[in-house]
Each structure stands twice: as structure tokens, then as C-alpha cells.
Scaffold this motif. Structure first.
Motif, mmCIF file in Angstrom:
data_model
loop_
_atom_site.group_PDB
_atom_site.id
_atom_site.type_symbol
_atom_site.label_atom_id
_atom_site.label_comp_id
_atom_site.label_asym_id
_atom_site.label_seq_id
_atom_site.Cartn_x
_atom_site.Cartn_y
_atom_site.Cartn_z
ATOM 1 N N LYS A 233 10.231 41.371 20.934
ATOM 2 C CA LYS A 233 10.496 40.746 19.629
ATOM 3 C C LYS A 233 9.694 41.413 18.515
ATOM 4 O O LYS A 233 10.204 41.616 17.419
ATOM 5 C CB LYS A 233 10.186 39.250 19.690
ATOM 6 N N HIS B 191 11.324 44.783 17.840
ATOM 7 C CA HIS B 191 12.597 44.589 17.142
ATOM 8 C C HIS B 191 12.357 44.299 15.668
ATOM 9 O O HIS B 191 13.001 44.875 14.792
ATOM 10 C CB HIS B 191 13.384 43.442 17.791
ATOM 11 N N ASN C 101 19.910 45.724 17.214
ATOM 12 C CA ASN C 101 20.167 44.371 17.722
ATOM 13 C C ASN C 101 20.715 44.423 19.148
ATOM 14 O O ASN C 101 20.353 43.605 19.994
ATOM 15 C CB ASN C 101 21.129 43.633 16.805
ATOM 16 N N GLU C 102 21.594 45.373 19.407
ATOM 17 C CA GLU C 102 22.137 45.530 20.756
ATOM 18 C C GLU C 102 21.030 45.895 21.741
ATOM 19 O O GLU C 102 20.994 45.388 22.868
ATOM 20 C CB GLU C 102 23.218 46.607 20.748
ATOM 21 N N LYS D 48 17.870 45.063 21.540
ATOM 22 C CA LYS D 48 17.096 43.847 21.802
ATOM 23 C C LYS D 48 17.837 42.949 22.791
ATOM 24 O O LYS D 48 17.242 42.427 23.734
ATOM 25 C CB LYS D 48 16.829 43.085 20.510
ATOM 26 N N ASP D 49 19.134 42.788 22.594
ATOM 27 C CA ASP D 49 19.913 41.940 23.491
ATOM 28 C C ASP D 49 19.927 42.482 24.915
ATOM 29 O O ASP D 49 19.827 41.721 25.876
ATOM 30 C CB ASP D 49 21.352 41.805 22.977
ATOM 31 N N LEU E 51 16.535 41.809 26.506
ATOM 32 C CA LEU E 51 16.321 40.389 26.765
ATOM 33 C C LEU E 51 17.296 39.842 27.803
ATOM 34 O O LEU E 51 17.168 38.696 28.218
ATOM 35 C CB LEU E 51 16.438 39.587 25.463
ATOM 36 N N LYS F 67 20.567 39.357 27.367
ATOM 37 C CA LYS F 67 21.618 38.523 26.778
ATOM 38 C C LYS F 67 22.989 39.171 26.882
ATOM 39 O O LYS F 67 23.997 38.519 26.718
ATOM 40 C CB LYS F 67 21.312 38.233 25.311
ATOM 41 N N THR F 68 23.012 40.453 27.140
ATOM 42 C CA THR F 68 24.277 41.168 27.245
ATOM 43 C C THR F 68 24.116 42.325 28.214
ATOM 44 O O THR F 68 23.010 42.762 28.494
ATOM 45 C CB THR F 68 24.742 41.677 25.880
ATOM 46 N N ASN G 130 28.541 45.996 23.511
ATOM 47 C CA ASN G 130 29.007 44.953 22.603
ATOM 48 C C ASN G 130 28.753 45.306 21.159
ATOM 49 O O ASN G 130 28.761 44.448 20.294
ATOM 50 C CB ASN G 130 28.314 43.618 22.922
#
Length: 109
Positions: free
Chosen positions: A67, A70, A92-93, A95-96, A99, A101-102, A106
Motif C-alpha cells: 500500500k 502504491h 492499480n493493476e 497493486k491488485d 494483493l 484481488k485479481t 484486467n
């Protein structure tokens, strides 16, 4: 008669050479270290390795470090501050992906 002249010239040349080397070493030590960045473009599907390179953290970094990284990178590249929308989406991708999240791919671009 010429022996003292040769000795004096040799000592003088050695002293000037040593002075040059000392100054060169001090300049080298004082120079800021340049950090090398990832030289390539983006992969089609973002991997954890690429995401870590984008944010400047390790692949196994903890949530807090991800975080912080980022935020630091987004402050420098935010579209509202003149940054690129493409880079912001990739940040952002990244970071995701780190983490969990993806799974990647995406990105809006």
C-alpha cells in the motif's frame, strides 16, 4: 648532478598522480547512486514479478509495504497531476495482483 633532478621530477609526478586519484575517488564516493528500473514494456498478462517491479517491492511484500509503494508511485503518476491514465491503470493493476484481488489481464488498456 642530474640524479636529484630525476628524483625530484619522479616524486612530483607521483604526488600529482596520487592527488588526482584521491580526488577521483572522493568524487566517485560522493556521486549519487542511480537506481536501475525495469527496462522492458508491460506483459500482456501481469505476473506477480512484473507487479512487484512496477511498485518497487518484493513479490512476498506485506500488505503495508504494498500500500505504501502504491501510494508513492501513484502520487508521482496520477492522471490529475499530469500523469498517464495508462500508467495509473497499470499501477492499480499491479497493486491488485500483489494483493490477490485479481489474476491479471484486467487492465482497461
Amino acid at each position: 648532478m642530474s640524479t636529484p633532478l630525476v628524483v625530484g621530477t619522479t616524486i612530483g609526478a607521483a604526488a600529482l598522480g596520487a592527488r588526482y586519484l584521491i580526488r577521483a575517488w572522493q568524487t566517485f564516493k560522493a556521486a549519487p547512486r542511480v537506481r536501475r528500473f525495469y527496462p522492458g514494456g508491460f506483459d500482456r498478462d501481469m505476473t506477480r514479478r512484473e507487479a512487484a517491479l512496477i511498485l518497487g517491492v518484493r513479490e512476498s511484500a506485506v500488505l503495508q509495504k504494498i500500500k505504501e509503494a502504491h501510494r508513492r508511485v501513484m502520487v508521482a503518476n496520477h492522471p490529475d497531476a499530469g500523469g498517464s491514465h495508462y500508467l495509473a491503470s497499470k499501477i492499480n493493476e499491479a497493486k491488485d495482483v500483489l494483493l490477490g484481488k485479481t489474476k491479471g489481464a484486467n487492465s482497461a488498456f
